[in-house]
Design a protein around this motif. Structure first.
Motif, short mmCIF file in Angstrom:
data_model
loop_
_atom_site.label_atom_id
_atom_site.label_comp_id
_atom_site.label_asym_id
_atom_site.label_seq_id
_atom_site.Cartn_x
_atom_site.Cartn_y
_atom_site.Cartn_z
N SER A 6 131.14 0.52 38.75
CA SER A 6 131.02 -0.64 37.84
C SER A 6 132.33 -1.12 37.48
N LEU A 7 133.24 -0.46 37.57
CA LEU A 7 134.86 -0.93 37.35
C LEU A 7 135.18 -1.92 38.39
N ALA A 8 134.58 -1.53 39.61
CA ALA A 8 135.11 -2.72 40.70
C ALA A 8 134.31 -4.10 40.19
N LEU A 9 132.90 -3.96 39.79
CA LEU A 9 132.19 -5.23 39.69
C LEU A 9 132.76 -5.99 38.52
N LEU A 10 133.30 -5.26 37.57
CA LEU A 10 133.89 -5.59 36.20
C LEU A 10 134.93 -6.53 36.71
N GLN A 11 136.01 -6.06 37.46
CA GLN A 11 137.14 -6.80 38.00
C GLN A 11 136.66 -8.02 38.90
N VAL A 12 135.48 -7.86 39.60
CA VAL A 12 135.30 -8.81 40.29
C VAL A 12 134.64 -9.94 39.65
N THR A 13 133.62 -9.55 38.67
CA THR A 13 133.15 -10.79 37.93
C THR A 13 134.15 -11.33 36.88
N ASN A 14 135.40 -10.67 36.43
CA ASN A 14 136.56 -11.20 35.83
C ASN A 14 137.12 -12.50 36.53
N VAL A 15 137.18 -12.09 37.80
CA VAL A 15 137.75 -13.24 38.76
C VAL A 15 136.94 -14.33 38.91
N ILE A 16 135.53 -14.00 39.05
CA ILE A 16 134.71 -15.08 39.30
C ILE A 16 134.45 -15.96 38.05
N ASN A 17 134.67 -15.29 36.81
CA ASN A 17 134.57 -16.16 35.44
C ASN A 17 135.74 -16.80 35.50
#
Length: 89
Positions: free
Chosen positions: A43-54
Motif C-alpha cells: 500500500s505504501l508503494a501505491l500511495l507513492q504512485v498515486t501521489n505522483v499521478i495526482n
C-alpha cells in the motif's frame, strides 16, 4: 486529456518502488488482474504512485478508491474515471 495506460503505471511503479517480484513482467497485459501484493507492491508503494499521478495529471484520487484498487486493472479504471470526470468540467 489522454487515458492513463498500463505502460505509464508500470513505469511509475518501477520509479517509485523498484522492480516487481522476480519472474513478474510488468510489460504484459497478464499482470492486469494480478493483485499488487503478488506483484511485490504494498500500500505504501501505491500511495507513492498515486501521489505522483495526482501531481502530474492535476487530479485528486480518493484514498478510499485507491485502497480498493487491488490490481493494476482496477487502479487504471479509477484513474481513468477521475481523468474523464475532470476533463468534463
Amino acid at each position: 486529456m489522454t487515458d492513463f495506460t498500463l505502460n505509464e503505471l508500470t513505469e511509475l511503479l518501477r520509479t517509485c518502488s523498484g522492480d516487481p517480484e522476480e519472474g513478474v513482467d510488468l510489460g504484459t497485459e497478464s499482470v492486469l488482474d494480478t493483485p499488487f501484493l503478488e506483484l511485490g507492491y504494498d500500500s505504501l508503494a501505491l500511495l507513492q504512485v498515486t501521489n505522483v499521478i495526482n501531481r502530474e495529471r492535476g487530479i485528486g484520487l480518493s484514498d478510499d478508491a485507491v485502497a480498493e484498487a487491488e490490481t493494476p486493472r482496477m487502479l487504471l479504471a479509477v484513474v481513468n474515471s477521475v481523468l474523464a470526470t475532470e476533463a468534463g468540467r
